[in-house]
Design a protein around this motif. Structure first.
Motif, short mmCIF file in Angstrom:
data_model
loop_
_atom_site.label_atom_id
_atom_site.label_comp_id
_atom_site.label_asym_id
_atom_site.label_seq_id
_atom_site.Cartn_x
_atom_site.Cartn_y
_atom_site.Cartn_z
N UNK A 1 0.82 -1.29 0.18
CA UNK A 1 -0.03 0.05 -0.17
C UNK A 1 0.88 1.42 0.08
N UNK A 2 0.52 2.19 -0.54
CA UNK A 2 1.04 3.49 -0.47
C UNK A 2 0.17 4.65 -0.32
N UNK A 3 0.50 5.62 0.43
CA UNK A 3 -0.59 6.66 1.02
C UNK A 3 -0.24 7.73 0.30
N UNK A 4 -1.43 8.22 -0.18
CA UNK A 4 -1.48 9.54 -1.16
C UNK A 4 -1.52 10.83 0.09
N UNK A 5 -1.36 11.74 -0.86
CA UNK A 5 -1.26 13.09 0.08
C UNK A 5 -2.43 13.49 1.08
N UNK A 6 -3.46 12.81 0.88
CA UNK A 6 -4.81 13.13 1.69
C UNK A 6 -4.88 11.99 2.55
N UNK A 7 -3.92 11.02 2.73
CA UNK A 7 -4.10 10.08 3.86
C UNK A 7 -4.77 8.63 3.17
N UNK A 8 -5.15 8.75 1.85
CA UNK A 8 -5.99 7.58 1.27
C UNK A 8 -5.01 6.60 0.80
N UNK A 9 -5.10 5.12 1.37
CA UNK A 9 -4.19 3.95 0.96
C UNK A 9 -4.57 3.78 -0.48
N UNK A 10 -3.42 3.28 -1.21
CA UNK A 10 -3.57 3.03 -2.80
C UNK A 10 -2.95 1.73 -2.95
N UNK A 11 -3.49 0.88 -3.36
CA UNK A 11 -2.96 -0.35 -3.70
C UNK A 11 -2.11 -0.23 -5.03
N UNK A 12 -1.02 -0.98 -5.21
CA UNK A 12 0.02 -1.18 -6.10
C UNK A 12 0.44 -2.29 -6.18
N UNK A 13 0.15 -3.17 -7.31
CA UNK A 13 0.81 -4.51 -7.57
C UNK A 13 1.83 -4.16 -8.29
N UNK A 14 2.99 -4.80 -7.90
CA UNK A 14 4.41 -4.67 -8.61
C UNK A 14 5.08 -6.08 -9.00
N UNK A 15 5.67 -6.04 -10.38
CA UNK A 15 6.19 -7.17 -10.66
C UNK A 15 7.50 -6.85 -11.58
N UNK A 16 8.27 -7.79 -11.35
CA UNK A 16 9.69 -7.44 -12.26
C UNK A 16 10.70 -7.09 -11.53
N UNK A 17 11.75 -6.55 -12.41
CA UNK A 17 13.04 -6.22 -12.02
C UNK A 17 13.58 -5.00 -12.78
N UNK A 18 14.28 -3.90 -12.31
CA UNK A 18 14.67 -3.07 -13.15
C UNK A 18 14.07 -1.74 -12.80
N UNK A 19 14.23 -0.61 -13.76
CA UNK A 19 13.80 0.68 -13.44
C UNK A 19 12.17 0.85 -13.44
N UNK A 20 11.51 1.65 -12.61
CA UNK A 20 10.15 1.63 -12.55
C UNK A 20 9.35 2.16 -13.48
N UNK A 21 8.01 1.38 -13.88
CA UNK A 21 7.21 2.01 -14.72
C UNK A 21 5.81 1.78 -13.92
N UNK A 22 5.11 2.98 -13.86
CA UNK A 22 3.94 3.04 -13.33
C UNK A 22 2.80 3.05 -14.52
N UNK A 23 1.68 2.13 -14.25
CA UNK A 23 0.40 1.86 -15.11
C UNK A 23 -0.58 2.51 -14.58
#
Length: 277
Positions: free
Chosen positions: A1-23
């Motif tokens: 989980x990642x917390x946004x600026x207003x305190x809302x929790x955002x779910x992020x699924x991460x896969x792979x290795x190397x530099x990051x790419x956000x979809x």
């Protein structure tokens, strides 16, 4: 989980290795709608699939600005600087590129930018009224007309027939399990309000995106809806140095998993080339 600026929790699924790419996914999707695409890129990238607000029980979104802040929070938390935005998520990604310096490379797939009435925004009150009344099948029927979702023959049907088809789809989905981790159609239908808010807030504001100053890849399918192709052509005209790639024979579902009528294996090569380290 990642917390946004207003305190809302955002779910992020991460896969792979190397530099990051956000979809950043689009309407009637969740983060894992692009899981197969992520796997195709995961040998050289760490792909972060963001569940936008309104999915997974998180608070609903209230418009473009808060979703831009969500994306920026994910970029800071993950250290990623590359973004792929899909459909309404592409509008959010484009606005985030204007808002701050976190994004260094930007790929946009078929943003539904309304240009001169190209999107039936006049139908929004009917959609809102149906959703407010809890009539999700009718809301979905109106949404099909508004966004031209599905095969062309489908959204040309009378609203009553579209609502009946949506009712059967919802009943089948309600009986299904969450074993595959996908979001319920009913949940995604309520999240449509946020997607349409993004489209409405950015209608006829194409020229503002001329201020995007990072390398930009614009993708569309040759078999997609005309208003989406027009939006990509318009962006190619105004965004300095943008590269436009048309994907032969593909539709608006192209980036999604194959079970969702996607063809991720035909989208991945263009992304791999653009985001090459």
């Amino acid at each position: 989980m990642i917390t946004s600026t207003d305190g809302t929790a955002l779910r992020v699924h991460s896969i792979g290795a190397g530099p990051g790419l956000v979809v950043v996914h689009g309407a009637m999707q969740s983060g894992t709608s692009q899981l197969e695409l992520a796997r195709l890129l995961a040998d050289t990238r760490t792909v972060h699939l963001l569940d936008r607000r309104g999915r997974g029980g998180s608070a609903p979104a209230t418009g473009t600005a808060i979703e831009v802040e969500d994306l920026r929070a994910v970029l800071v938390a993950t250290g990623a600087h590359d973004v792929l935005g899909i459909s309404s998520g592409a509008i959010i990604a484009a606005r985030a590129a204007l808002a701050g310096g976190e994004i260094r490379r930007l790929a946009l797939f078929e943003p539904p930018l309304a240009i001169g009435g190209s999107v039936r925004l006049d139908l929004l009150p009917r959609f809102d009224a149906a959703l407010d009344a809890g009539d999700v099948p009718r809301a979905l029927a109106v949404a099909m007309r508004l966004a031209e979702m599905g095969p062309p023959w489908m959204f040309r049907l009378p609203t009553a027939l579209l609502a009946a088809a949506s009712r059967r789809m919802l009943a089948a989905d309600d009986r299904a399990t969450m074993a595959e981790g996908r979001a319920h159609v009913r949940e995604l239908a309520y999240a449509l309000r946020a997607d349409f808010a993004v489209v409405r807030e950015n209608a006829d504001r194409l020229e503002e995106l001329a201020a995007i100053d990072v390398p930009t890849l614009l993708l569309d399918g040759s078999a997609t809806r005309p208003y989406l192709r027009a939006a990509v052509v318009g962006l190619a005209r105004v965004v300095p140095g943008a590269r436009h790639v048309e994907l032969a024979g593909l539709t608006h579902s192209a980036t999604q998993d194959r079970a969702e009528r996607g063809r991720p294996e035909l989208v991945a090569p263009a992304l791999r080339e653009f985001f090459a380290v």
